[in-house]
Design a protein around this motif. Sequence first.
Motif, short mmCIF file in Angstrom:
data_model
loop_
_atom_site.label_atom_id
_atom_site.label_comp_id
_atom_site.label_asym_id
_atom_site.label_seq_id
_atom_site.Cartn_x
_atom_site.Cartn_y
_atom_site.Cartn_z
N ALA A 154 0.83 -1.21 0.00
CA ALA A 154 0.00 0.00 0.00
C ALA A 154 0.87 1.26 0.00
CB ALA A 154 -0.94 -0.01 1.20
N LEU A 155 2.01 1.21 0.68
CA LEU A 155 2.89 2.39 0.70
C LEU A 155 3.70 2.48 -0.59
CD1 LEU A 155 3.94 2.09 4.42
CD2 LEU A 155 2.66 4.00 3.43
N GLY A 156 4.05 1.33 -1.15
CA GLY A 156 4.74 1.32 -2.43
C GLY A 156 3.89 2.01 -3.50
N PHE A 157 2.58 1.80 -3.39
CA PHE A 157 1.62 2.40 -4.31
C PHE A 157 1.72 3.93 -4.33
CE2 PHE A 157 -2.65 3.96 -5.35
CZ PHE A 157 -2.97 3.21 -6.47
N LEU A 158 2.07 4.52 -3.19
CA LEU A 158 2.14 5.99 -3.08
C LEU A 158 3.41 6.57 -3.73
CD1 LEU A 158 0.85 6.42 0.59
CD2 LEU A 158 -0.38 6.93 -1.52
N GLN A 159 4.36 5.69 -4.04
CA GLN A 159 5.58 6.08 -4.77
C GLN A 159 6.38 7.18 -4.08
OE1 GLN A 159 4.17 6.78 -8.85
NE2 GLN A 159 4.50 4.62 -9.27
N PHE A 160 6.43 7.11 -2.76
CA PHE A 160 7.33 8.03 -2.05
C PHE A 160 8.78 7.57 -2.21
CE2 PHE A 160 3.53 8.94 0.72
CZ PHE A 160 3.37 10.24 0.28
N GLU A 209 10.33 1.03 8.03
CA GLU A 209 10.50 2.11 9.01
C GLU A 209 11.59 3.08 8.54
OE1 GLU A 209 9.06 -0.31 13.05
OE2 GLU A 209 11.20 -0.11 12.62
N ARG A 210 12.67 2.52 7.98
CA ARG A 210 13.75 3.39 7.46
C ARG A 210 13.27 4.23 6.29
NH1 ARG A 210 19.62 1.19 7.53
NH2 ARG A 210 19.74 0.69 9.73
N SER A 211 12.55 3.58 5.36
CA SER A 211 12.07 4.33 4.18
C SER A 211 11.09 5.41 4.59
CB SER A 211 11.40 3.37 3.19
OG SER A 211 12.33 2.43 2.70
N LEU A 212 10.22 5.09 5.56
CA LEU A 212 9.23 6.07 6.02
C LEU A 212 9.92 7.27 6.67
CD1 LEU A 212 6.63 3.59 7.54
CD2 LEU A 212 6.18 5.18 5.66
N ARG A 216 2.02 14.66 5.38
CA ARG A 216 2.43 15.38 4.17
C ARG A 216 1.31 15.25 3.17
NH1 ARG A 216 7.97 13.13 1.74
NH2 ARG A 216 6.77 13.47 -0.15
N SER A 217 1.22 16.14 2.23
CA SER A 217 0.21 15.94 1.19
C SER A 217 0.60 14.71 0.39
CB SER A 217 0.14 17.17 0.28
OG SER A 217 1.30 17.22 -0.50
N HIS A 218 -0.40 13.97 -0.03
CA HIS A 218 -0.08 12.76 -0.77
C HIS A 218 -1.14 12.49 -1.81
CE1 HIS A 218 -3.09 10.83 1.77
NE2 HIS A 218 -2.50 11.38 2.79
N PRO A 219 -0.75 11.71 -2.83
CA PRO A 219 -1.70 11.42 -3.91
C PRO A 219 -2.76 10.42 -3.45
CG PRO A 219 0.36 10.26 -4.26
CD PRO A 219 0.54 11.10 -3.03
N HIS A 220 -3.54 9.99 -4.37
CA HIS A 220 -4.57 8.98 -4.20
C HIS A 220 -4.01 7.75 -3.46
CE1 HIS A 220 -7.66 6.12 -5.43
NE2 HIS A 220 -6.73 5.37 -5.99
N ILE A 221 -4.60 7.38 -2.33
CA ILE A 221 -4.10 6.20 -1.63
C ILE A 221 -4.74 4.94 -2.22
CG2 ILE A 221 -3.66 7.49 0.49
CD1 ILE A 221 -6.01 5.86 1.77
N MET A 222 -4.14 3.81 -1.89
CA MET A 222 -4.59 2.55 -2.47
C MET A 222 -5.97 2.17 -1.95
SD MET A 222 -2.32 -0.87 -2.54
CE MET A 222 -2.38 -1.99 -3.92
#
Lengths: 206, 217
Positions: free
Chosen positions: B39-45, B77-80, B101-107
């Motif tokens: 789900a976090l990969g989907f946000l492409q941070f 945790e490190r990536s976040l 933070r502002s973020h795009p469409h979530i999964m």
Amino acid sequence: MGDDHKHDHEHPDHSQLGEMQARVRALESILTEKGYVDRSTLDLIVDTYETKVGPRNGARIVARSWTDPEFKARLLSDATAAANSLGFPNPVGAHLIAVENTPQTHNLVVCTLCSCYPWEVLGLPPVWYKSAPYRSRAVIEPRAVLAEFGVELPENTRIRVWDSTAETRFLVLPMRPPGTEGWSEQRLADLVTRDSMIGAGLVRGP
Amino acid sequence: MNSIHDMGGMHGFGRVEREVNEPVFHAPWEGRVMALYRALGFLQFWTIDGGRAAIESLPPQTYLTASYYARWLMGLERSLARSGIVGADEIAAGRSLRPARSHPHIMTASDVANLQRGNFERPTASPARFKPGERVRTLNLNPETHTRLPRYARDKEGLVEAVHGCHVFPDTAAIGAGENPQWLYTVVFTGRQLWGADADPTLSVSIEAFEPYLAPV
């Protein structure tokens, strides 16, 4: 080191388990509160990998290729497109590559650097595939590894190991076992094991 | 990065142990970590390569003693923290301390129904340098950052077997230096080229090698 150690950390005791549950739950709460993830979506992802995406998808591909030469030819030239023509609930993404076992060559797939694996057709990888013993040994002594899986190949069979070091993914097309002439696709699919589609097993006949 | 994740050819890890009737997850938290990762990969941070780099840069002793999904959690945790999504202080506190933070469409559920691997192929900007059947030598590269050229296959002569188009280059994508697409090849080595005269004579091993890893022979 090795086996006992591995056993301990793959099956932690209850206090460790509780600690991990709490730590993950806390992270999930923070992310939900901030609006980055949605709980029901997470539930659905877990359910997808527990019940929908798994090695039965790969087994269907293998059984079809054993019964339909035209499908097999398409599978070996563009496995993603061929797999998607079977209409799985979740589509198969780019760059699936099917590699065919023959009496001359046996294929074995590994990811020495992490755990790359064709999730969409085999599901999530088993613990052994992600373990240090498999990742370290598959590329240097595959015959010894295969022997531990109960696979003994003729001395002159060539072994080809595919190290999944990029975003290409590999599916082994195992050999059809003798004694299955005239079998239906469904009956054949039931014979196909996950390990045989990694190259760590053979499909056994009736 | 020359760390413990690069395991090909190492000795001493013992037998490959299989578990009969292995469950998909061994505890509920493992499934939650996998789902969070997706789900976090989907946000492409961060990129898939950045995510791998975060796991590889765990201390080797931690990498070896943690279970697979525990490594994923620590990598996450490190990536976040690195992306400013969830601070290390918030992870320690176990609760949100700052607004998002502002973020795009979530999964969402419909994204899960269409869940599939990302496509990492990109348009080609220049012709491929090598063709199937050509001999190449892998370079002796030892970057401190992420690479997909395993140590056992560095400075080795091999044969180009297939060309797969241009793909996102992990070595730059992982460090935020861009997709920098590169030609990708299957390069095959004999057991003897990799492991010397005592190697299994029936063995060959291939890697998927990006063009910057290769030189003509």
